[in-house]
Scaffold this motif. Structure first.
Motif, PDB file in Angstrom:
ATOM      1  N   UNK A  37       9.481 -48.189 -16.030  1.00  0.00           N
ATOM      2  CA  UNK A  37      10.218 -47.483 -16.790  1.00  0.00           C
ATOM      3  C   UNK A  37      10.841 -46.098 -16.111  1.00  0.00           C
ATOM      4  N   UNK A  38      10.559 -46.401 -14.660  1.00  0.00           N
ATOM      5  CA  UNK A  38      11.691 -45.066 -13.855  1.00  0.00           C
ATOM      6  C   UNK A  38      12.921 -45.663 -13.360  1.00  0.00           C
ATOM      7  N   UNK A  39      13.705 -45.064 -13.147  1.00  0.00           N
ATOM      8  CA  UNK A  39      14.842 -45.517 -12.599  1.00  0.00           C
ATOM      9  C   UNK A  39      14.743 -45.942 -11.103  1.00  0.00           C
ATOM     10  N   UNK A  40      15.673 -46.895 -10.611  1.00  0.00           N
ATOM     11  CA  UNK A  40      15.673 -47.176  -9.219  1.00  0.00           C
ATOM     12  C   UNK A  40      16.139 -45.923  -8.461  1.00  0.00           C
ATOM     13  N   UNK A  41      16.819 -44.798  -8.963  1.00  0.00           N
ATOM     14  CA  UNK A  41      17.326 -43.816  -8.554  1.00  0.00           C
ATOM     15  C   UNK A  41      16.074 -42.969  -7.902  1.00  0.00           C
ATOM     16  N   UNK A  42      15.194 -42.867  -9.028  1.00  0.00           N
ATOM     17  CA  UNK A  42      13.916 -42.020  -8.652  1.00  0.00           C
ATOM     18  C   UNK A  42      12.859 -42.620  -7.819  1.00  0.00           C
ATOM     19  N   UNK A  43      12.970 -44.188  -7.831  1.00  0.00           N
ATOM     20  CA  UNK A  43      12.193 -44.729  -6.783  1.00  0.00           C
ATOM     21  C   UNK A  43      12.480 -44.504  -5.517  1.00  0.00           C
ATOM     22  N   UNK A  44      13.872 -44.867  -5.360  1.00  0.00           N
ATOM     23  CA  UNK A  44      14.491 -44.356  -3.984  1.00  0.00           C
ATOM     24  C   UNK A  44      14.026 -42.854  -3.462  1.00  0.00           C
ATOM     25  N   UNK A  45      14.263 -41.861  -4.513  1.00  0.00           N
ATOM     26  CA  UNK A  45      13.718 -40.672  -4.122  1.00  0.00           C
ATOM     27  C   UNK A  45      12.310 -40.360  -3.779  1.00  0.00           C
ATOM     28  N   UNK A  46      11.538 -41.215  -4.650  1.00  0.00           N
ATOM     29  CA  UNK A  46      10.181 -41.123  -4.336  1.00  0.00           C
ATOM     30  C   UNK A  46       9.731 -41.877  -2.850  1.00  0.00           C
ATOM     31  N   UNK A  47      10.540 -42.848  -2.549  1.00  0.00           N
ATOM     32  CA  UNK A  47      10.287 -43.517  -1.310  1.00  0.00           C
ATOM     33  C   UNK A  47      10.640 -42.521   0.102  1.00  0.00           C
ATOM     34  N   UNK A  48      11.637 -41.670  -0.500  1.00  0.00           N
ATOM     35  CA  UNK A  48      12.143 -40.853   0.685  1.00  0.00           C
ATOM     36  C   UNK A  48      11.023 -39.694   0.942  1.00  0.00           C
ATOM     37  N   UNK A  64      15.166 -56.275 -11.430  1.00  0.00           N
ATOM     38  CA  UNK A  64      16.358 -55.351 -11.347  1.00  0.00           C
ATOM     39  C   UNK A  64      16.229 -54.338 -10.083  1.00  0.00           C
ATOM     40  N   UNK A  65      15.085 -53.627 -10.207  1.00  0.00           N
ATOM     41  CA  UNK A  65      14.689 -52.425  -9.212  1.00  0.00           C
ATOM     42  C   UNK A  65      14.916 -52.889  -7.880  1.00  0.00           C
ATOM     43  N   UNK A  66      14.373 -54.095  -7.588  1.00  0.00           N
ATOM     44  CA  UNK A  66      14.189 -54.530  -6.254  1.00  0.00           C
ATOM     45  C   UNK A  66      15.471 -55.131  -5.658  1.00  0.00           C
ATOM     46  N   UNK A  67      16.383 -55.655  -6.545  1.00  0.00           N
ATOM     47  CA  UNK A  67      17.632 -55.741  -5.948  1.00  0.00           C
ATOM     48  C   UNK A  67      18.504 -54.760  -5.719  1.00  0.00           C
TER      49      UNK A  67
END
Length: 240
Positions: A37-48, A64-67
């Motif tokens: 329930x976190x957005x892909x944008x937030x996952x990308x930011x956390x990965x950074x 969906x996020x994986x894509x």
């Protein structure tokens, strides 16, 4: 936006301090960022921030996020309940599965991982790793939660550890709120059933502890902690 870097550093500092007090190496703890329930944008930011391992509960949301994030070298963990009709996609798209509680689910994951192997060769070499598995144990026998009962674990360990294309790594628990003694009971159970494992050297993972109780879990031997709120703050999207 939530300061993800500061949040993650705070969690890492807490892990470091707990490990110092317990005379454990902080490198013995894997931090899973629970991104349901976190957005892909937030996952990308956390990965950074340096976070590599992410855990998801809901399959369609995860796919969906994986894509959207396929350009990132993320290690994806599935920690939700597993329905039989979801095993093909889970076997194909995750490195770890933490919610296995029945032999039939493990058998289907093994079969589907094998099917994927047939199309996953490069220069004549199989490049697909075995699917890492944790058995979910309903350590407090709660009717509202999934997981095998503690007395069922030895038989499951013996059966699942013998399946091909899987690496049975350990157990996952979600204790009843306030039952921190469940972590010591889980550790004792984990040690007791090791002899049932067909490849006991693989038996190395205690997936337990979340944002509110990971300190107690680490003190009792957790090797993976599943942290969402302490990293991301409140959840931001609806379940798909």
């Amino acid at each position: 936006m939530t300061d993800l870097t500061a949040n993650r550093q705070q969690v890492l500092n807490k892990i470091k301090n707990i490990c110092r007090d317990c005379e454990r190496s902080e490198d013995s703890i894997t931090l899973l960022a629970v991104s349901k329930m976190q957005s892909a944008e937030l996952v990308r930011a956390m990965h950074a921030t340096g976070q590599i391992q992410f855990a998801e509960n809901y399959l369609q949301e995860a796919l969906s996020k994986q894509n959207e994030l396929k350009d990132l070298p993320i290690e994806w963990h599935f920690i939700g309940q597993i329905q039989r009709n979801k095993t093909r996609d889970i076997a194909a798209h995750f490195a770890w599965v933490h919610g296995v509680d029945r032999l039939i689910i493990a058998q289907r994951l093994s079969q589907h991982r094998q099917a994927d192997h047939q199309a996953d060769f490069q220069d004549g070499h199989d490049v697909r790793e075995p699917l890492n598995i944790c058995i979910q144990v309903n350590i407090d026998r709660e009717e509202s939660k999934g997981g095998c009962l503690p007395e069922e674990l030895p038989e499951l360990v013996a059966a699942i550890s013998a399946l091909p294309n899987l690496a049975l790594r350990g157990v996952m628990v979600i204790p009843e709120a306030g039952h921190v003694d469940a972590f010591s009971r889980t550790r004792a159970l984990f040690k007791a059933v090791k002899a049932k494992h067909a490849n006991p050297a693989q038996w190395d993972t205690l997936s337990m502890g979340m944002s509110g109780d990971f300190a107690e879990a680490i003190a009792q031997g957790a090797t993976m902690i599943r942290v969402g709120t302490a990293l991301f703050g409140s959840r931001s999207i609806s379940v798909l």
